[in-house]
Design an enzyme around this catalytic site. Structure first.
Site, PDB file in Angstrom:
ATOM      1  N   TYR A   1     -52.167 -27.885  -1.717  1.00 55.56           N
ATOM      2  CA  TYR A   1     -51.965 -26.432  -1.758  1.00 55.56           C
ATOM      3  C   TYR A   1     -52.975 -25.751  -0.858  1.00 55.56           C
ATOM      4  CZ  TYR A   1     -48.278 -24.246  -4.277  1.00 55.56           C
ATOM      5  OH  TYR A   1     -47.053 -23.737  -4.588  1.00 55.56           O
TER       6      TYR A   1
ATOM      7  N   GLU B   1     -52.958 -21.894  -0.097  1.00 55.78           N
ATOM      8  CA  GLU B   1     -52.675 -20.458   0.039  1.00 55.78           C
ATOM      9  C   GLU B   1     -53.788 -19.778   0.812  1.00 55.78           C
ATOM     10  OE1 GLU B   1     -51.978 -18.903  -3.855  1.00 55.78           O
ATOM     11  OE2 GLU B   1     -49.878 -19.480  -3.833  1.00 55.78           O
TER      12      GLU B   1
ATOM     13  N   ASP C   1     -36.043 -12.529  18.481  1.00 51.97           N
ATOM     14  CA  ASP C   1     -35.824 -13.698  17.623  1.00 51.97           C
ATOM     15  C   ASP C   1     -35.287 -14.794  18.531  1.00 51.97           C
ATOM     16  OD1 ASP C   1     -34.983 -15.661  15.940  1.00 51.97           O
ATOM     17  OD2 ASP C   1     -33.751 -14.367  14.669  1.00 51.97           O
TER      18      ASP C   1
ATOM     19  N   THR D   1     -37.421 -20.150  14.970  1.00 54.58           N
ATOM     20  CA  THR D   1     -37.436 -21.392  14.211  1.00 54.58           C
ATOM     21  C   THR D   1     -38.145 -22.414  15.091  1.00 54.58           C
ATOM     22  OG1 THR D   1     -35.386 -22.188  15.188  1.00 54.58           O
ATOM     23  CG2 THR D   1     -35.187 -20.953  13.127  1.00 54.58           C
TER      24      THR D   1
ATOM     25  N   LYS E   1     -34.656 -25.931  16.440  1.00 59.84           N
ATOM     26  CA  LYS E   1     -33.425 -25.903  17.241  1.00 59.84           C
ATOM     27  C   LYS E   1     -33.740 -26.475  18.625  1.00 59.84           C
ATOM     28  CE  LYS E   1     -31.601 -22.328  14.212  1.00 59.84           C
ATOM     29  NZ  LYS E   1     -31.066 -20.957  14.065  1.00 59.84           N
TER      30      LYS E   1
ATOM     31  N   ARG F   1     -38.109 -28.654  10.658  1.00 58.63           N
ATOM     32  CA  ARG F   1     -37.511 -27.495  10.019  1.00 58.63           C
ATOM     33  C   ARG F   1     -38.611 -26.481   9.750  1.00 58.63           C
ATOM     34  NH1 ARG F   1     -32.047 -28.166   9.722  1.00 58.63           N
ATOM     35  NH2 ARG F   1     -31.514 -26.087   9.093  1.00 58.63           N
TER      36      ARG F   1
HETATM   37  C1  LIG Z   1     -31.054 -20.141  12.972  1.00 66.67           C
HETATM   38  C2  LIG Z   1     -31.456 -18.738  13.122  1.00 66.67           C
HETATM   39  C3  LIG Z   1     -32.272 -18.112  12.167  1.00 66.67           C
HETATM   40  C4  LIG Z   1     -32.528 -18.685  10.810  1.00 66.67           C
HETATM   41  O1  LIG Z   1     -33.201 -19.826  10.751  1.00 66.67           O
HETATM   42  P1  LIG Z   1     -33.211 -20.679   9.373  1.00 66.67           P
HETATM   43  O2  LIG Z   1     -34.289 -21.645   9.652  1.00 66.67           O
HETATM   44  O3  LIG Z   1     -31.854 -21.256   9.233  1.00 66.67           O
HETATM   45  O4  LIG Z   1     -33.548 -19.736   8.275  1.00 66.67           O
HETATM   46  C5  LIG Z   1     -32.743 -16.846  12.444  1.00 66.67           C
HETATM   47  N1  LIG Z   1     -32.428 -16.222  13.580  1.00 66.67           N
HETATM   48  C6  LIG Z   1     -31.616 -16.778  14.499  1.00 66.67           C
HETATM   49  C7  LIG Z   1     -31.311 -16.021  15.741  1.00 66.67           C
HETATM   50  C8  LIG Z   1     -31.094 -18.047  14.292  1.00 66.67           C
HETATM   51  O5  LIG Z   1     -30.269 -18.568  15.194  1.00 66.67           O
END
Ligand SMILES: *Cc1c(COP(=O)(O)O)cnc(C)c1O
Length: 422
Positions: A55, A57, A201, A227, A230, A236
């Site tokens: 942990y 925090e 984002d 993220t 991807k 993850r």
């Molecule tokens: C995949 C995605 C997210 C969310 O990601 P998670 O890890 O699935 O919560 C947020 N914004 C965009 C643009 C995404 O493509």
């Protein structure tokens, strides 16, 4: 391995078997889901390490628990690598995933009820950019911009007009299903004109940004969320980058605003991914992801398919099935049975319902991680086209024989390209 601490295979053969099955599935299918990839063995190892038991925090140097001899330097390393990779002044590596990262951005910069703007889901945006079923659309007033009806591209004139009309506190720029380069500088001008925060984002294109084949939003935006799993090919997880001026607000929003203890094993795995993405070989990877996407888009169009915007600048593309009047869901499902994995997706101005839309979304990040080159994309496109033709011929219900034969061909084709991490 001891009797008191048996391996997974011994302790829980049922789960072990399912994991092995998933390994095999990932090895033997053409994985084209645009948000997916193959993380390296190093990333997977760290994800499952003893760091998960701890942990922590708080933040390095300011924690609520003892025993931080390892976690503090580890998180500092992850932060420093993220900052260096994207040229950011501040990084928070604790978000559990992309969606919580976006919620933390809103918590940091907006008050409930404030107006935000984002690309609508049907136009390629993400749920968390203010779509009505998302917390980001429930607790904030959300204005959605779309794409132009003529060419399906983001229309900065529309964004500017909406921004002037609604005076948002924050504007999102980012997408989950938009095949073209984002004009961060253009968005920054509009945000400045209406005195709004600009939040990028880059969940989908983070790896392309790191690899230098997509513009970097960091110089243009107050905050950048992402993220790590991807195109960036990490574990993850989520990530927030920002200017120094917003560092305190962002950190406070992530913890204690939204989350509890950070997932340290994932922090380590993120640090590894940032290091991998800083290597010259990752630059080559990112370039090949884009080259493969172009080659796949060209080959699909040569095979008679219609693509949204007529092609791609990034790692993803959308096939428009409406000229053939096919169901996106049935087509995606039948292709999956053939060993070709992609997802049904809405296309701009879709006439079908979101759960059974007219589009297919495809991306090249995962296949490129296996070493496929543009020359191989013709084969991939031919297999997709053969599958779709058969689906059209038998109205979605491809025979077991056809699916089995295709799966065999797919598996044989992929045999020369070992999947990282498995
Ligand atoms: C995949 C995605 C997210 C969310 O990601 P998670 O890890 O699935 O919560 C947020 N914004 C965009 C643009 C995404 O493509």
């Amino acid at each position: 391995m001891t009797e008191r601490d048996p391996s997974l295979a011994v302790a829980d053969p049922e789960i072990h078997e399912l994991i092995l099955e998933e390994d095999q599935r990932q090895r033997h299918s053409i994985r084209l889901i645009a948000s997916e990839n193959y993380a390296s063995r190093a990333v997977l190892e760290a994800s499952a390490s003893s760091l998960a038991n701890k942990y922590a925090e708080g933040y390095p140097g300011k924690r609520y628990y003892e025993g931080m001899q390892v976690i503090d330097p580890l998180e500092r390393l992850a932060i420093d690598r993220a900052k260096a990779l994207f040229g950011a002044e501040h990084a928070n590596v604790q978000p559990y995933s992309g969606s919580p990262a976006n919620l933390a951005v809103l918590l940091a910069l907006c008050k409930p009820g404030d107006t935000t703007m984002g690309l609508s889901l049907p136009a390629g945006g993400h749920l968390t950019h203010g779509w009505k079923v998302s917390a980001t659309g429930i607790y904030y007033k959300s204005v959605q911009y779309g794409v132009r009806e003529t060419d399906h591209r983001i229309d900065l004139d529309q964004v500017r007009a909406l921004a002037k009309e609604h005076r948002p506190k924050l504007i999102w720029v980012g997408h989950s299903a938009y095949p073209r380069t984002l004009d961060f500088a253009g968005f920054a001008e509009i945000a400045a004109e209406v005195d709004a925060y600009l939040a990028a984002d880059i969940a989908h294109v983070a790896g392309l940004v790191a690899g230098g084949v997509h513009p970097n939003p960091v110089p243009h935006c107050h905050v950048v969320a992402s993220t790590t799993h991807k195109t960036l090919r990490g574990p993850r997880g989520g990530l927030i980058l920002c200017r120094k001026a917003h560092a305190k607000a962002i950190d406070k929003a992530v913890f204690p605003g939204l989350q509890g203890g950070p997932h340290n094993a994932m922090t380590a795995a993120k640090a590894i991914a940032f290091k991998e993405a800083a290597q010259p070989s990752f630059r080559d990877y990112a370039e090949r992801v884009v080259a493969n996407a172009r080659a796949l888009a060209d080959a699909l169009q040569e095979a008679g398919h219609t693509l949204v915007t007529g092609g791609t600048d990034n790692h993803l593309m959308l096939i428009d099935l409406s000229p053939r009047e096919l169901s996106g869901r049935k087509t995606a499902h039948a292709l999956d049975r053939c060993g070709i994995e992609l997802n049904a997706n809405s296309i701009p101005f879709d006439k079908r319902k979101p759960f059974d839309p007219s589009g297919l979304r495809l991306g090249t990040a995962a296949l490129t991680s296996r070493g496929l080159e543009p020359a191989h994309m013709k084969t991939v496109a031919t297999m997709i086209a053969r599958g779709v033709d058969e689906i059209a011929r038998c109205e979605g219900a491809v025979s077991d024989e056809f699916a089995d034969r295709m799966r065999g061909e797919v598996s044989e084709f992929l045999a020369d390209f070992p999947a990282p991490g498995l």
